[in-house]
Design a protein around this motif. Structure first.
Motif, PDB file in Angstrom:
ATOM      1  N   UNK A 135       2.889   6.346  24.984  1.00  0.00           N
ATOM      2  CA  UNK A 135       1.755   6.530  24.073  1.00  0.00           C
ATOM      3  C   UNK A 135       0.898   7.729  24.501  1.00  0.00           C
ATOM      4  N   UNK A 136       1.352   8.460  25.537  1.00  0.00           N
ATOM      5  CA  UNK A 136       0.613   9.636  26.014  1.00  0.00           C
ATOM      6  C   UNK A 136      -0.577   9.293  26.896  1.00  0.00           C
ATOM      7  N   UNK A 137      -0.561   8.110  27.500  1.00  0.00           N
ATOM      8  CA  UNK A 137      -1.672   7.658  28.336  1.00  0.00           C
ATOM      9  C   UNK A 137      -1.193   7.348  29.744  1.00  0.00           C
ATOM     10  N   UNK A 138      -2.125   7.252  30.679  1.00  0.00           N
ATOM     11  CA  UNK A 138      -1.842   6.844  32.052  1.00  0.00           C
ATOM     12  C   UNK A 138      -2.299   5.409  32.239  1.00  0.00           C
ATOM     13  N   UNK A 139      -1.495   4.620  32.936  1.00  0.00           N
ATOM     14  CA  UNK A 139      -1.879   3.258  33.286  1.00  0.00           C
ATOM     15  C   UNK A 139      -2.705   3.346  34.556  1.00  0.00           C
ATOM     16  N   UNK A 140      -3.997   3.085  34.452  1.00  0.00           N
ATOM     17  CA  UNK A 140      -4.913   3.233  35.578  1.00  0.00           C
ATOM     18  C   UNK A 140      -5.058   1.956  36.395  1.00  0.00           C
ATOM     19  N   UNK A 141      -5.057   0.813  35.738  1.00  0.00           N
ATOM     20  CA  UNK A 141      -5.346  -0.429  36.458  1.00  0.00           C
ATOM     21  C   UNK A 141      -4.775  -1.622  35.708  1.00  0.00           C
ATOM     22  N   UNK A 142      -4.329  -2.602  36.482  1.00  0.00           N
ATOM     23  CA  UNK A 142      -3.893  -3.887  35.925  1.00  0.00           C
ATOM     24  C   UNK A 142      -4.568  -4.971  36.763  1.00  0.00           C
ATOM     25  N   UNK A 143      -5.145  -5.964  36.096  1.00  0.00           N
ATOM     26  CA  UNK A 143      -5.757  -7.084  36.815  1.00  0.00           C
ATOM     27  C   UNK A 143      -5.572  -8.356  36.003  1.00  0.00           C
ATOM     28  N   UNK A 144      -5.211  -9.433  36.687  1.00  0.00           N
ATOM     29  CA  UNK A 144      -5.143 -10.741  36.054  1.00  0.00           C
ATOM     30  C   UNK A 144      -6.252 -11.579  36.669  1.00  0.00           C
ATOM     31  N   UNK A 170      -6.825 -13.883  31.972  1.00  0.00           N
ATOM     32  CA  UNK A 170      -7.058 -12.656  31.222  1.00  0.00           C
ATOM     33  C   UNK A 170      -6.302 -11.536  31.937  1.00  0.00           C
ATOM     34  N   UNK A 171      -5.432 -10.843  31.199  1.00  0.00           N
ATOM     35  CA  UNK A 171      -4.739  -9.670  31.713  1.00  0.00           C
ATOM     36  C   UNK A 171      -5.508  -8.452  31.222  1.00  0.00           C
ATOM     37  N   UNK A 172      -6.132  -7.745  32.178  1.00  0.00           N
ATOM     38  CA  UNK A 172      -6.902  -6.543  31.840  1.00  0.00           C
ATOM     39  C   UNK A 172      -6.081  -5.312  32.208  1.00  0.00           C
ATOM     40  N   UNK A 173      -5.924  -4.427  31.233  1.00  0.00           N
ATOM     41  CA  UNK A 173      -5.170  -3.194  31.425  1.00  0.00           C
ATOM     42  C   UNK A 173      -6.104  -2.032  31.101  1.00  0.00           C
ATOM     43  N   UNK A 174      -6.219  -1.089  32.036  1.00  0.00           N
ATOM     44  CA  UNK A 174      -7.077   0.081  31.847  1.00  0.00           C
ATOM     45  C   UNK A 174      -6.178   1.302  31.689  1.00  0.00           C
ATOM     46  N   UNK A 175      -6.393   2.047  30.598  1.00  0.00           N
ATOM     47  CA  UNK A 175      -5.608   3.243  30.299  1.00  0.00           C
ATOM     48  C   UNK A 175      -6.550   4.437  30.124  1.00  0.00           C
ATOM     49  N   UNK A 176      -6.000   5.639  30.317  1.00  0.00           N
ATOM     50  CA  UNK A 176      -6.799   6.850  30.155  1.00  0.00           C
ATOM     51  C   UNK A 176      -5.851   8.029  29.986  1.00  0.00           C
ATOM     52  N   UNK A 177      -6.408   9.190  29.682  1.00  0.00           N
ATOM     53  CA  UNK A 177      -5.630  10.433  29.631  1.00  0.00           C
ATOM     54  C   UNK A 177      -6.569  11.587  29.938  1.00  0.00           C
TER      55      UNK A 177
END
Length: 178
Positions: free
Chosen positions: A20-29, A37-44
């Motif tokens: 999707x053209x993004x970076x996976x910055x963080x994953x936390x459950x 809750x599965x939290x996913x942080x993305x950025x570009x």
């Protein structure tokens, strides 16, 4: 979240986020009561807009539904972008924060608050604001010198269009026309 689950989720989700053209910055459950809750942080480099976050959220949800990565228990998926006071942990984070004010905790002790001007493979060129009418000073920080860094929220941040504190380009045009 166990390291194994974290690694497994990252391996599963990172290719989708990258597509999707993004970076996976963080994953936390996190556990919230009896639910997870599965939290996913993305950025570009250009930031992630709401449409991109929605698209990646749908893609991640579909992938998670077809695997057992989260187990059989119910969970909520939350996809978002880093907050305003994001920590800077990777060189790409510093690049994305160019022009922003940051607080650097130094490995040798002490803090420096400075504006990020440029970033290269070895470190960051900054401008430390002047105090009590003094001129700002340039300071080079190598990545080895930086223990932690975090973007600072600026409420009175000057606009990028300001020139020498005289207002925006639009204001200057209006003054010239008057």
């Amino acid at each position: 979240m166990s390291t194994t689950q974290s690694e497994r989720l990252r391996e599963l989700l990172e290719p989708l986020v990258a597509s999707q053209g993004l970076d996976l910055e963080e994953i936390a459950v996190d556990s919230v009561g009896r639910k997870r809750v599965l939290r996913v942080v993305v950025d570009s480099d250009t930031g992630a807009d709401l449409d991109q976050v929605a698209d990646v959220s749908r893609a991640l949800s579909a992938k998670l539904d077809e695997t057992d990565a989260m187990g059989d228990d119910e969970y909520t998926l939350e996809v978002g972008t880093p907050g305003a006071e994001r920590p800077l942990t990777e060189p790409r984070h510093y690049v994305r924060a160019t022009g922003r004010l940051a607080r650097f905790q130094l490995a040798a002790g002490g803090d420096v608050v400075a504006r990020i001007l440029t970033v290269d493979d070895d470190g960051v060129d900054t401008e430390v604001p002047g105090v009590k009418g003094r001129k700002p000073t340039a300071r080079r920080l190598s990545f080895e010198e930086i223990a932690k860094a975090r973007v600072q929220v600026e409420f009175g941040r000057p606009d990028k269009g300001e020139k020498n504190g005289k207002g925006s380009d639009k204001d200057m045009k209006e003054e010239e026309e008057a």
